[in-house]
Design a protein around this motif. Structure first.
Motif, short mmCIF file in Angstrom:
data_model
loop_
_atom_site.label_atom_id
_atom_site.label_comp_id
_atom_site.label_asym_id
_atom_site.label_seq_id
_atom_site.Cartn_x
_atom_site.Cartn_y
_atom_site.Cartn_z
N THR A 119 0.85 -1.20 0.00
CA THR A 119 0.00 0.00 0.00
C THR A 119 0.88 1.24 0.00
OG1 THR A 119 -1.67 1.24 1.23
CG2 THR A 119 -0.10 -0.02 2.55
N LEU A 120 0.33 2.36 -0.50
CA LEU A 120 1.03 3.64 -0.43
C LEU A 120 0.56 4.46 0.76
CD1 LEU A 120 1.10 4.76 -4.19
CD2 LEU A 120 2.82 3.46 -2.93
N ILE A 121 -0.41 3.94 1.49
CA ILE A 121 -1.02 4.68 2.61
C ILE A 121 -0.18 4.52 3.87
CG2 ILE A 121 -3.14 4.98 3.97
CD1 ILE A 121 -3.30 5.61 0.86
N THR A 122 0.10 5.63 4.51
CA THR A 122 0.85 5.60 5.77
C THR A 122 0.12 6.46 6.81
OG1 THR A 122 2.21 7.57 5.31
CG2 THR A 122 3.05 5.45 4.51
N ASP A 123 0.46 6.22 8.07
CA ASP A 123 -0.23 6.96 9.14
C ASP A 123 0.20 8.42 9.23
OD1 ASP A 123 -1.75 4.87 9.92
OD2 ASP A 123 -0.45 4.23 11.56
N THR A 124 1.46 8.67 8.96
CA THR A 124 1.99 10.03 9.16
C THR A 124 2.82 10.44 7.94
OG1 THR A 124 4.04 9.21 10.14
CG2 THR A 124 2.20 9.61 11.65
N PRO A 125 3.04 11.74 7.77
CA PRO A 125 3.92 12.21 6.70
C PRO A 125 5.33 11.62 6.83
CG PRO A 125 2.79 14.09 7.72
CD PRO A 125 2.41 12.87 8.52
N GLN A 126 5.80 11.51 8.05
CA GLN A 126 7.16 10.99 8.23
C GLN A 126 7.26 9.53 7.77
OE1 GLN A 126 9.07 12.10 11.86
NE2 GLN A 126 10.50 10.38 11.82
N ALA A 127 6.25 8.73 8.09
CA ALA A 127 6.24 7.35 7.60
C ALA A 127 6.16 7.34 6.07
CB ALA A 127 5.08 6.57 8.21
N GLY A 128 5.47 8.33 5.51
CA GLY A 128 5.40 8.45 4.06
C GLY A 128 6.75 8.78 3.46
N PHE A 129 7.47 9.66 4.13
CA PHE A 129 8.82 10.03 3.66
C PHE A 129 9.73 8.81 3.70
CE2 PHE A 129 12.92 12.25 3.76
CZ PHE A 129 12.72 13.24 2.82
N GLU A 130 9.59 8.03 4.76
CA GLU A 130 10.43 6.83 4.86
C GLU A 130 10.05 5.79 3.79
OE1 GLU A 130 10.04 6.13 9.06
OE2 GLU A 130 11.45 7.75 9.51
N LEU A 131 8.78 5.73 3.44
CA LEU A 131 8.38 4.85 2.35
C LEU A 131 8.97 5.34 1.02
CD1 LEU A 131 6.83 2.45 1.22
CD2 LEU A 131 4.75 3.83 1.22
N ALA A 132 9.05 6.67 0.88
CA ALA A 132 9.66 7.23 -0.34
C ALA A 132 11.12 6.80 -0.46
CB ALA A 132 9.57 8.76 -0.32
N ILE A 133 11.79 6.72 0.68
CA ILE A 133 13.18 6.24 0.67
C ILE A 133 13.24 4.77 0.25
CG2 ILE A 133 15.13 5.73 2.20
CD1 ILE A 133 14.20 8.43 3.64
N THR A 134 12.32 3.99 0.77
CA THR A 134 12.26 2.58 0.36
C THR A 134 12.06 2.45 -1.15
OG1 THR A 134 11.33 1.98 2.50
CG2 THR A 134 11.00 0.41 0.70
N LEU A 135 11.12 3.22 -1.71
CA LEU A 135 10.88 3.16 -3.15
C LEU A 135 12.16 3.52 -3.93
CD1 LEU A 135 7.36 4.79 -3.71
CD2 LEU A 135 7.94 2.38 -3.54
N SER A 136 12.84 4.54 -3.45
CA SER A 136 14.04 5.00 -4.15
C SER A 136 15.11 3.91 -4.16
CB SER A 136 14.58 6.27 -3.47
OG SER A 136 13.56 7.24 -3.38
N ARG A 137 15.24 3.23 -3.03
CA ARG A 137 16.24 2.15 -2.97
C ARG A 137 15.83 0.96 -3.83
NH1 ARG A 137 17.54 2.81 3.51
NH2 ARG A 137 18.73 4.74 3.25
#
Lengths: 76, 76, 76, 76, 76, 76
Positions: A8-26
């Motif tokens: 999922t792309l849904i996260t609880d907080t903006p910060q968790a979203g930012f960390e997911l963005a890092i995962t996608l980048s890697r």
């Protein structure tokens, strides 16, 4: 790759979203170069180069745009 | 990283949003290179190179797109 | 920075919006390198390099996307 | 610059919109380097370098995104 | 190219969407350089260069923006 | 240029849209360097350089964002 790493792309907080963005980048890197040994070898060269770090931050920024939109910007 | 540094994308003014975009851009670097000593060492090389500064400004611009959309462009 | 330089993204005309995009692009540089003397020193190297000029134009283009959206593209 | 060169983002056709994107891209360069003589001098170096041409095409693509959205993609 | 390789942007999961983004990124290369032998020859140089890998990840991120929007971010 | 090469952004399929994105990317180059002989001369250097190919794929990705949005992502 057969494991599930992006359910999922849904996260609880903006910060968790930012960390997911890092995962996608890697993951974007890993699909091109799946060999973890090579990635480890490249890391020092990479993490100590100012331009490479800015380029990495840019990929994160682009992925964060996607995730922020998916989460409707975490507006209340 | 366990500290909370990004609780919301909402800011009072466009300028505060731009400054948040700078924070996001720096955090994108810091997730790749968490060692503050290395970052300090890279800084002069970085901050005195015209192309590196433009690249940094580009990452800020991309993050500002996200934050401006989140804030509905601070329209009244 | 404590001065107010970005109170609104709204402009009367597309051209004023484009000029605001240039301001944002320069501010993105200035937050990374606040020393005006250094920026002046870098300028010739920068403004006479075709690739650096294209890179600068790209940052302006990204910021203009944000401002144009904020102004609903100045549609009548 | 005091002349009016961008009165509207609206164009009759997609092609006219693409050409406006080229104008915006060039203006982005000109705001950084207003000296026409310097720009002329840089041109050969620029227009015969494959990477520089791709970079120029990328700025046009970003500006075309803005103009296409402004025109609601010229949908009938 | 006459084969059909892109019939829809819709995928069941975000991960399948990310993988489609990788396909689009590779196709973008292949339209410019259709010769598979040349691409194979370039691969080692490419997959062992930190900056090239980041650049590849960036193209994936841009294509993923498109696919995520097409799928309405796989929101339930 | 006086010929009409871009009458609409609407295509029947995503793949036709991707191919139109390639056309836009090439046109972006051609507006800067209209001399076909120069473009032909640059081609080998270009099409055998991994980073240049990635950069080309990135421009296609940006143009594809525009075309996909114009076509409402070819959703049924």
């Amino acid at each position: 790759m057969t494991d599930t790493w992006l359910a999922t792309l849904i996260t609880d907080t903006p910060q968790a979203g930012f960390e997911l963005a890092i995962t996608l980048s890697r993951r974007g890197v890993k699909y091109t170069q799946p060999d973890t040994e090579v990635l480890k070898r490249l890391r020092p060269e990479y993490a100590e180069d100012a331009k490479a770090l800015t380029a990495a931050s840019q990929v994160v920024a682009i992925n964060f745009q996607t995730i922020a939109a998916a989460n409707n910007y975490w507006r209340k």
